[in-house]
Design a protein around this motif. Structure first.
Motif, short mmCIF file in Angstrom:
data_model
loop_
_atom_site.label_atom_id
_atom_site.label_comp_id
_atom_site.label_asym_id
_atom_site.label_seq_id
_atom_site.Cartn_x
_atom_site.Cartn_y
_atom_site.Cartn_z
N HIS A 33 79.71 35.18 78.89
CA HIS A 33 79.23 34.20 77.78
C HIS A 33 79.51 32.74 78.16
N ARG A 57 64.99 32.54 78.11
CA ARG A 57 66.21 32.36 77.23
C ARG A 57 66.70 33.89 77.03
N GLU A 89 68.59 38.46 72.37
CA GLU A 89 69.73 38.85 71.71
C GLU A 89 70.12 40.27 72.08
N LYS A 90 68.83 41.17 71.74
CA LYS A 90 68.97 42.48 71.97
C LYS A 90 67.91 42.93 72.59
N GLY A 139 79.23 41.94 73.13
CA GLY A 139 78.33 41.14 71.79
C GLY A 139 78.52 39.69 71.81
N ARG A 140 77.77 38.96 71.30
CA ARG A 140 77.84 37.41 71.22
C ARG A 140 77.48 36.79 69.96
N ALA A 141 77.86 35.49 69.78
CA ALA A 141 77.43 34.74 68.73
C ALA A 141 76.83 33.68 69.40
N GLY A 142 75.42 33.57 69.76
CA GLY A 142 74.88 32.68 70.61
C GLY A 142 75.37 32.70 71.83
N SER A 143 75.68 31.76 72.37
CA SER A 143 76.51 31.96 73.89
C SER A 143 78.01 32.13 73.77
N GLN A 173 67.05 49.33 71.37
CA GLN A 173 68.04 48.74 71.76
C GLN A 173 69.42 49.30 71.31
N GLN A 215 72.40 27.45 78.05
CA GLN A 215 71.84 27.10 76.86
C GLN A 215 72.36 25.92 76.59
#
Lengths: 465, 265
Positions: A411, A443, A446-447, B33-37, B12, A418
């Motif tokens: 992360h 970028r 997300e999925k 998982g992530r929230a943004g970066s 997915q 980013q």
């Protein structure tokens, strides 16, 4: 010869060069442990003032670790390039700092200067530089290396994907590896620290990494961070070795503690080159270093830990490595006590490495017995990105389950991409897009769709431990 | 950004589901998982909890009296000593003091029976819970396997605020051919109870770390005490055969693992 300065009528004397360097070092627990640190804040500044007045060429005439006793000193002095040194040969350490910061001093000047600098010169000037100076000058350095992709271009930040597992379980290593690839990590190297340093294990780990890399056609390199002698044996047995790894330190005696010497490293370098596995370059070595390693082996010769650390980079550059990183917070609080000391050391190591021409990265990390936490690591990562660090290390969720310490999370690398705009190696960037892991703007999705990673994940289910 | 197509969405789910299933192969924090970066809130807080646990483990004190009593009940002859580090703070900042016996306890060790083949030293290191959890089961297996090889074992030395190299001074004073130091490893986020075993041939003050062999990650959820004992005795067997330990012993290694890494104390 003695060195001195006078402040408000008080004369401060330092009886030799290594005392001057040690007392001029910004405070850290390791120098106090060694009994070398300045006794007061004023004594430290006095030493820094005396150091600033010292002619840079002094370092060519004084061998801090005796030439006759130490092959690292011999390497440093015998390989010194006097012609490259010429542009700064008339300067004091303080004048050298200003020359480095001068806007007229560009990347090309720094590249040309590198072979003319000794590690002691780099360490000396770093001691009178603030964090901002260390960042500003390092950001002007540019060292590009290549193997199966190109590392270190301006604006880029690469990552070592470190899929360690407590017992080297193949499925566990593969699982962390794919987790990292899905985050876009691994362009510097996919490198495993083996839990056991046996030849069989080494062979299995490099074969596993190579197999996954080939199957997914990832333009990157792999490495099992076993001992260099194990790597040589594995190469002789035909193992698919991309990079040969070794921990190194700043004196012959300290390296003996690691079970290595310049001749063993030369043998390993030759062996790795003989495989000719690189497609876009021939940088085949990977080194790790860290302040305090010489002292911990009682092989520091009364020299401060940051100067000893810089000497290790002289060994590194002799072997034109693909990657070098300081494992800055790994060694523990007896050498770097807290987040502040770790941050300072990380910036110093990166600066000295870059100045000496080494493709310098950093394992932004800490241990559970140091006074540090995630906030400190976020700070150091951000500062290192400003300084143009070549690569950082990342593990799932910042938790290295084999070495029991905290490195960066995948992360965190995403944050650098980013928020700070740092891109990965160009060949790897193209691959991420081909695999459908990034969008047209680069970028990370997300999925992402399953693509080729899906079957690779499914295959782990059928693998042996 | 465009919305994902329905077909891609089911694809997915397959990726996320498959990655989550791989967690049974590793304790690593994969598939977060992530929230943004950034990390998800629950994940981030869980991490901070684990770090808090590890921090507390570093500073916890080992109950040496209780361990000593348990060992005596199992017929171990126990000698309890302290290193030269006065307290935890000094231990953390001054590893040199943790590698040496306190002057008084040096005399205590000097008064013990000398000349056994193997001396076992157990030290708190950086994790009291590592000793509490693993020492007794490991010693049971170790003693059984060592006695089967007709090796003489000296008194068990318990060390407070000790580091790996304190085994060199103890082994040297006791004239041991070989010393095994069992020590609490630095707590990680996933495991705060991991024990390390360091085997050193002809221990003496100043022995380099490259002259030791290490068996690491000994704990119920890692390398089991029984397997660890087998590996330790394997290394001891090789050490006696070749009169050495350390990186060079790797030239003679068999199927058993003989890692050589620096002390993680």
């Amino acid at each position: 010869m003695s060195y001195h300065t006078t402040i408000d009528g008080t004369r401060w004397a330092f009886h030799d060069l290594k005392t001057l360097l040690a007392k001029a070092s910004p405070a850290r627990s390791g120098d106090a442990l060694a009994g070398l640190a300045a006794q007061s804040a004023i004594e430290r500044v006095a030493a820094q003032m005396a150091l600033a007045d010292l002619p840079l060429k002094t370092f060519l005439n004084v061998d801090l670790v005796p030439y006759e006793e130490d092959e690292v000193t011999r390497l440093i002095l015998d390989s010194h390039d006097l012609a490259a040194f010429e542009p700064v040969s008339h300067l004091t350490v303080g004048g050298f700092r200003e020359w480095l910061l001068d806007t007229r001093t560009m990347t090309s000047h720094l590249t040309a200067l590198a072979p003319g600098l000794t590690p002691e010169m780099a360490a000396a000037v770093s001691k009178i530089m603030r964090a901002q100076d260390l960042i500003a000058v390092a950001a002007k350095c540019n060292i590009v290396t290549a193997f199966r992709n190109t590392i270190g271009q301006a604006g880029r930040l690469s990552t070592r994907l470190q899929p360690n597992h407590p017992t080297d379980d193949s499925r566990g290593i593969a699982a962390s590896l794919l987790d990292g690839l899905l985050f876009g990590a691994g362009d510097a190297v996919i490198g495993v620290n083996p839990a056991t340093d046996t030849l069989q294990d080494y062979m299995r780990v490099v074969s596993l990494l190579d197999d996954i890399r080939e199957r997914l056609d990832v333009p990157t390199q792999t490495c099992c961070l076993g001992h260099v002698t194990t790597a040589i044996q594995a190469i002789n047995l035909g193992a698919p070795v991309d990079l040969v790894f070794q921990s190194i330190a700043g004196s012959e005696k300290a390296n003996r503690g690691f079970g290595v010497s310049l001749s063993v490293l030369t043998e390993a370098h030759d062996a790795a080159l003989s495989l000719a596995r690189g497609t876009v370059g021939r940088n085949v070595m990977y080194f790790e270093t860290g302040q305090g390693s010489a002292l911990s082996a009682d092989a520091h010769f009364g020299i401060d830990q940051q100067t000893m650390e810089a000497r290790a980079y002289a060994i590194a550059r002799r072997f034109t490595p693909l990657l070098v990183n300081t494992v800055v917070g790994f060694i523990g609080p007896e050498y770097l006590y807290n987040g502040k000391e770790i941050t300072r050391a990380g910036l110093e190591d990166h600066f000295c490495g870059k100045l000496l021409g080494v493709p310098m990265g950093c394992d932004v990390c800490y241990t559970n017995h140091a006074e540090a936490d995630q906030d400190d690591m976020d700070g150091l990562l951000t500062l290192l990105c400003a300084a143009g660090v070549t690569f950082v290390i990342a593990v799932p969720g910042a938790d290295d389950v084999m070495l029991n310490y905290q490195s960066l999370a995948f992360h965190d690398v995403l944050y650098a991409r980013q928020t700070l705009g740092r891109r990965c190696a160009p060949e790897f960037e193209d691959w991420l897009q081909r695999m459908g892991l990034t969008d047209a703007d680069g970028r990370l999705l997300e999925k992402p769709a399953s693509g080729a990673i899906g079957p690779a994940i499914a295959q782990i289910e059928t693998m042996k431990a | 950004m465009m919305r994902d197509e329905p077909q891609a969405q089911s694809d997915q789910l397959v990726v996320a589901d498959k990655l989550a299933r791989l967690r049974r192969f590793t304790p690593a924090r994969i598939g977060l998982g992530r929230a943004g970066s950034g990390q998800l809130t629950a994940t981030s807080l869980r991490f901070m909890l684990d770090h808090a646990r590890a921090r507390d483990a570093v500073h916890a004190a080992l109950d040496f009296d209780s361990i000593g009593q348990s060992l005596c009940k199992r017929d171990w002859s126990v000698v309890a000593v302290r290193s030269a580090a006065a307290d935890r703070g000094e231990y953390l900042r001054r590893p040199d003091l943790g590698r040496r016996l306190s002057p008084a306890d040096r005399l205590v060790i000097d008064g013990q029976q000398r000349g056994n083949d193997v001396v076992i030293v157990a030290a708190d290191g950086l994790s009291a819970s590592a000793i509490e959890t693993n020492l007794l089961p490991l010693l049971d297996h170790l003693r059984r396997l060592l006695l089967a090889q007709a090796v003489s074992i000296g008194p068990l030395v318990l060390v407070e605020q000790g580091r790996v190299a304190i085994g060199d001074e103890i082994g040297e004073l006791l004239g041991a051919k070989l010393v095994v130091v069992l020590i609490g490893e630095r707590p990680g986020l996933s495991a705060a109870d991991s024990l390390g075993a360091y085997v050193t041939w002809r221990p003496q003050i100043g022995t380099m770390d490259s002259s030791r062999n290490c068996i690491s990650n000994i704990r119920p959820a890692g390398l089991s005490p029984e397997d660890a004992a087998r590996q330790i005795v394997g290394v001891i067997g090789l050490a006696f055969k070749h009169a050495m330990t350390g990186v060079l012993l790797n030239d003679f290694r068999g199927a058993d693992a003989i890692p050589v890494i620096g002390p993680r104390e």
